[in-house]
Design an enzyme around this catalytic site. Structure first.
Site, mmCIF file in Angstrom:
data_model
loop_
_atom_site.group_PDB
_atom_site.id
_atom_site.type_symbol
_atom_site.label_atom_id
_atom_site.label_comp_id
_atom_site.label_asym_id
_atom_site.label_seq_id
_atom_site.Cartn_x
_atom_site.Cartn_y
_atom_site.Cartn_z
ATOM 1 N N ASP A 1 -35.964 -21.273 -13.912
ATOM 2 C CA ASP A 1 -36.508 -21.306 -12.554
ATOM 3 C C ASP A 1 -35.687 -20.291 -11.765
ATOM 4 O O ASP A 1 -34.524 -20.541 -11.453
ATOM 5 C CB ASP A 1 -36.361 -22.730 -11.990
ATOM 6 N N LYS B 1 -35.541 -12.592 -4.093
ATOM 7 C CA LYS B 1 -36.889 -12.899 -4.591
ATOM 8 C C LYS B 1 -37.960 -12.455 -3.599
ATOM 9 O O LYS B 1 -39.078 -12.120 -3.989
ATOM 10 C CB LYS B 1 -36.987 -14.402 -4.841
ATOM 11 N N GLU C 1 -44.838 -21.987 -10.738
ATOM 12 C CA GLU C 1 -43.908 -23.087 -10.447
ATOM 13 C C GLU C 1 -44.617 -24.448 -10.359
ATOM 14 O O GLU C 1 -44.140 -25.426 -10.954
ATOM 15 C CB GLU C 1 -43.111 -22.778 -9.170
ATOM 16 N N ASP D 1 -43.851 -28.126 -2.444
ATOM 17 C CA ASP D 1 -42.556 -27.525 -2.790
ATOM 18 C C ASP D 1 -41.867 -26.999 -1.538
ATOM 19 O O ASP D 1 -42.248 -25.957 -0.998
ATOM 20 C CB ASP D 1 -42.792 -26.401 -3.811
#
Ligand code: ADP
Ligand code: MG
Length: 387
Positions: A2, A65, A164, A188
């Site tokens: 992850d 990211k 994800e 999330d």
């Protein structure tokens, strides 16, 4: 793996089942890299880099990211959230500049991935060459490709990139056991970003056949997460300090770092307790000594949580569904430990969310399950991720 905006993790799945491979400081590796002043060498990765971020903002790279596979013009809106300098690379790609060196986001992610690869090799005692890496469901082709390139730089061959929310569903085994199609909402809430995805899982009829996960809708906010709550706590403290000691007060990098650490720690404590004390020495006899209650924090963060609920409404609208059409709600991301988040998500979907797995770990665990399937160690049906 992850590869998160805030934290990254690595998990393995073998005959003992899926499990996280921890480092010395615990399961999570902060996705933060500190370079030397000239940018030539990596000085620290993970906790050490994060702990000194406010002291060396211009050479500490966090949240990279956000830049992966993006054009600089598209990343402009992120500039104010990043402490380091952004520049344009070839084809207007977003790059960062530390000292004299221009660094690609892929290179920074590769440092994080390499650290996780080393961690896995240490834990397993064998070389690790292949990995499954997760990305947000909304990542486009360029962002996915950049993630693959980062892994290659780290010496890893990417077996598959998976979404994800799909990884979260896999970790919970949703759809693997149920005999009929299911609809899952994955909520999330991480450090800097919020995503909600509606997934349709069509299980395989028998072992060896192919089932699939389809992302029916995804919505979110790329600037909404736990960091906003930390900032709200810091703003509250600073206002009080300025009211007491003078408005012109400025804060050193060291004090800012301390405030940031204490604010986050207080927030985390308030997920389990009713009150948390914060005490900071600002120097020159000035101190902050303040107790924050859970009720006070809930009032402070409620507008952010309502924004996530609005995005859930949007995702359902896009999927042409009502809350009652969702069979399962899964919580992902460290910020879903906040009791108010659990309460509001449960109220909105009218169902108690799945919380059995650690929300920090669920994505990495699911990636390892997919890895085992692809490597042939798991007999579960092969699953495809439709994007
Ligand atoms: P990402 O997926 O963006 O990398 P994570 O899922 O690791 O992020 O979430 C990190 C966020 O979760 C941080 O803001 C952290 O403060 C927050 N967090 C972790 N544990 C708790 C807790 N017990 N209560 C509230 N927030 C928490
Ligand atoms: Mg995450």
């Amino acid at each position: 793996i992850d590869l998160g905006t805030t934290n990254s993790l690595v998990a393995v799945c073998d005959d003992r089942g899926p499990r996280i491979l921890s480092g010395d400081a615990g399961p999570m590796l902060p996705s933060v890299v500190r370079y030397s002043a000239d940018g030539a060498t990596v000085e620290a990765v993970g906790d050490a880099a994060r702990a000194s971020a406010a002291m060396h903002p211009e050479r500490t790279v966090a949240s990279v990211k956000r830049l992966m596979g993006r054009a600089l013009r598209d990343a402009e809106a992120d500039r104010k959230y990043l402490s380091y300098e952004l520049v344009s690379g070839e084809h207007d790609t977003a790059r960062l500049k530390v000292g004299a060196r221009i660094i690609t986001p892929q290179e920074v992610s590769a440092v994080v991935l390499r650290t996780l690869k080393d961690r896995a090799e240490q834990a397993l005692g064998v070389p690790v060459r292949r990995a499954v890496v997760t990305v947000p469901a909304y990542f486009d082709d360029a962002q996915r490709q950049a993630t693959r390139d980062a892994a290659r730089l780290a010496g890893l061959d990417v077996l598959r990139i998976i979404n994800e929310p799909t990884a979260a569903a896999l970790a919970y085994g949703v759809g693997l056991r149920a005999g009929k199609p299911q609809t899952i909402a994955v909520y999330d809430l991480g450090g800097g970003t919020f995503d909600v995805s509606i997934l349709r899982v069509t299980p395989a009829e028998k072992a060896g056949e192919t089932g699939y996960f389809e992302v029916v809708a995804t919505a979110g906010d790329t600037h909404l997460g736990g960091d906003d709550i930390d900032q709200a706590i810091i703003a509250l403290l600073m206002d009080e300090v300025r009211a007491k000691h003078g408005l012109a007060l400025t804060f050193s990098g060291r004090v800012l770092q301390t405030l940031r650490d204490l604010a986050e720690r207080a927030k985390v404590r308030l997920s389990a307790e009713d009150a948390a004390a914060i005490r900071v020495d600002l120097g020159e006899g000035r101190t902050v000594d303040r107790t924050i209650t859970r009720a006070e924090l809930e009032a402070l963060m409620s507008p952010w949580i309502e924004r996530t609920i609005d995005r859930c409404r949007q995702a359902l609208r896009d999927a042409k569904m009502a809350p009652g059409d969702i069979d399962t709600v899964a919580l992902v991301g460290g910020s879903t430990r906040i009791p108010l988040v659990r309460r509001r998500v449960g109220e909105f979907f009218g169902a108690a969310p799945y919380t059995a797995l650690d929300p920090d770990q669920v994505v990495a665990l699911g990636a390892s399950v997919q890895g085992a399937v692809l490597a042939g160690t798991s007999r579960a049906a092969l699953l495809f991720d439709v994007i």
